[in-house]
Design a protein around this motif. Structure first.
Motif, PDB file in Angstrom:
ATOM      1  N   ILE A  87      13.195  77.506  82.343  1.00 29.65           N
ATOM      2  CA  ILE A  87      13.632  76.112  82.170  1.00 29.65           C
ATOM      3  C   ILE A  87      14.966  76.086  81.416  1.00 29.65           C
ATOM      4  CG2 ILE A  87      13.096  73.946  80.954  1.00 29.65           C
ATOM      5  CD1 ILE A  87      11.462  74.302  83.499  1.00 29.65           C
ATOM      6  N   GLU A  88      15.058  76.905  80.385  1.00 28.34           N
ATOM      7  CA  GLU A  88      16.300  76.931  79.599  1.00 28.34           C
ATOM      8  C   GLU A  88      17.505  77.344  80.453  1.00 28.34           C
ATOM      9  OE1 GLU A  88      14.666  79.494  76.333  1.00 28.34           O
ATOM     10  OE2 GLU A  88      15.523  77.944  75.043  1.00 28.34           O
ATOM     11  N   SER A  89      17.282  78.290  81.366  1.00 30.68           N
ATOM     12  CA  SER A  89      18.401  78.784  82.182  1.00 30.68           C
ATOM     13  C   SER A  89      18.606  77.946  83.431  1.00 30.68           C
ATOM     14  CB  SER A  89      18.145  80.241  82.583  1.00 30.68           C
ATOM     15  OG  SER A  89      17.091  80.294  83.524  1.00 30.68           O
ATOM     16  N   ILE A  94      10.467  72.176  86.355  1.00 28.58           N
ATOM     17  CA  ILE A  94       9.325  71.566  85.665  1.00 28.58           C
ATOM     18  C   ILE A  94       8.273  72.648  85.398  1.00 28.58           C
ATOM     19  CG2 ILE A  94       7.582  69.728  85.725  1.00 28.58           C
ATOM     20  CD1 ILE A  94       9.083  68.546  88.171  1.00 28.58           C
ATOM     21  N   ILE A  95       7.827  72.784  84.158  1.00 26.40           N
ATOM     22  CA  ILE A  95       6.689  73.674  83.883  1.00 26.40           C
ATOM     23  C   ILE A  95       5.410  72.907  84.192  1.00 26.40           C
ATOM     24  CG2 ILE A  95       5.388  74.955  82.136  1.00 26.40           C
ATOM     25  CD1 ILE A  95       7.990  75.527  80.687  1.00 26.40           C
ATOM     26  N   THR A  96       4.605  73.487  85.084  1.00 26.23           N
ATOM     27  CA  THR A  96       3.319  72.887  85.456  1.00 26.23           C
ATOM     28  C   THR A  96       2.278  73.984  85.256  1.00 26.23           C
ATOM     29  OG1 THR A  96       3.719  73.566  87.746  1.00 26.23           O
ATOM     30  CG2 THR A  96       4.338  71.331  87.181  1.00 26.23           C
ATOM     31  N   ALA A  97       1.882  74.233  84.015  1.00 20.25           N
ATOM     32  CA  ALA A  97       1.158  75.467  83.719  1.00 20.25           C
ATOM     33  C   ALA A  97       0.074  75.308  82.658  1.00 20.25           C
ATOM     34  CB  ALA A  97       2.161  76.543  83.276  1.00 20.25           C
ATOM     35  N   PHE A 220       3.699  68.492  80.969  1.00 17.47           N
ATOM     36  CA  PHE A 220       4.745  69.139  81.757  1.00 17.47           C
ATOM     37  C   PHE A 220       5.977  69.275  80.862  1.00 17.47           C
ATOM     38  CE2 PHE A 220       2.244  66.531  84.818  1.00 17.47           C
ATOM     39  CZ  PHE A 220       1.656  67.572  85.510  1.00 17.47           C
ATOM     40  N   ALA A 221       6.869  70.180  81.236  1.00 15.62           N
ATOM     41  CA  ALA A 221       8.073  70.351  80.419  1.00 15.62           C
ATOM     42  C   ALA A 221       9.284  70.467  81.321  1.00 15.62           C
ATOM     43  CB  ALA A 221       7.947  71.588  79.536  1.00 15.62           C
TER      44      ALA A 221
END
Ligand code: ARG
Length: 259
Positions: A87-89, A94-97, A220-221
């Motif tokens: 995500i940073e790069s 979206i993090i779905t974890a 989510f992130a």
């Protein structure tokens, strides 16, 4: 009268457009596709089907949110420890974890509103009679968890406090479960709903012991500062909660599976 006709015409046009959009692929070029990244050894939230497709509660939920908000998602499976760096790069959107909000993570990514409340639990082999809670872990024992997870944090803090002999940090939760079944480790620390789903699918192999610990809420992130995507996900999440889709997904993946 003219006004009514005009409104009628606009309605017909709008409905026609909606019908075309829903029926064909012709408008898809305009629909953004976001990379939803996960680590898929974490059923019922994140797993793979027999064809290798990433599926689970998280995938259905973000897809429903996307449908509500006019975006599509494609899923990418990677190490749990690779999610925040991706995500940073900007290699993932979206993090779905099944990721719990923590202060440390919130310094690196922006979390959406929460979508599921969870907590950690100790898992032991089904025939283990000596460990009945986290307090029964002793300085000669090995305990496993998945790399970079809150469970791993718990295991590492037990080690730092001298309460266990070794923290066995593995890439996947499936590997952790196999280790406890094979007797390579005495216990695993994992999210309770994931332990429950495992026991439902593979009865008689492992059991949970003691009370849940360290409550966390999944969210989510997205990349820090991506207010537009954050806002879309939050609005869509609220809409799918309001229209009953969220409850259907809980029933399909979590409550219905472990009853
Ligand atoms: N909820 C835990 C955490 O936030 C574990 C998440 C693991 N998720 C996964 N997809 N493997 O660390």
């Amino acid at each position: 009268m003219k006004k009514i006709l005009a409104i009628g015409l606009v309605l017909v046009l709008v409905l026609g457009m909606v019908a075309c959009g829903g029926g064909g692929e012709d408008t898809d070029a305009d629909v953004p596709v976001y990379k939803a990244i996960t680590e898929a050894t974490f059923p019922p939230f994140d797993t793979v089907d027999e064809n290798g497709n990433v599926i689970g509660f998280d995938m259905d939920l973000i897809a429903a949110i996307g449908e509500d908000q006019g975006f599509k998602v494609e899923f990418v499976d990677m190490g749990f420890d690779a999610l925040i760096p991706a995500i940073e790069s900007g290699t993932g959107d979206i993090i779905t974890a099944g990721m719990g909000i923590t202060e440390e993570r919130a310094e690196k990514v922006d979390f959406t509103d929460t979508y599921y409340d969870s907590a950690l639990i100790v898992v032991v082999a089904a025939d283990n009679e000596t460990i009945n809670s986290v307090d029964d872990l002793t300085a000669d024992m090995k305990v496993a968890s998945q790399i970079a997870t809150t469970g791993a944090g718990k295991v590492e803090s037990l080690l730092a406090d001298g309460k266990i002999k070794e923290a066995v940090i593995l890439d996947g939760f499936d590997a952790c479960m196999l280790q406890v079944i094979n007797g390579d480790v005495e216990a695993v620390i994992v999210d309770e709903p994931v332990a429950n789903a495992y026991m439902a699918k593979q009865p008689g192999k492992v059991k949970t012991v003691g009370d849940v610990m360290d409550a966390e809420s999944y969210a989510f992130a997205v990349q820090k500062g991506n207010a537009e995507l954050l806002e879309m996900i939050n609005t869509g999440l609220q809409n799918v909660k309001d229209n009953g889709t969220y409850d259907e997904l809980v029933m399909k993946w979590i409550a219905g599976e472990t009853e």
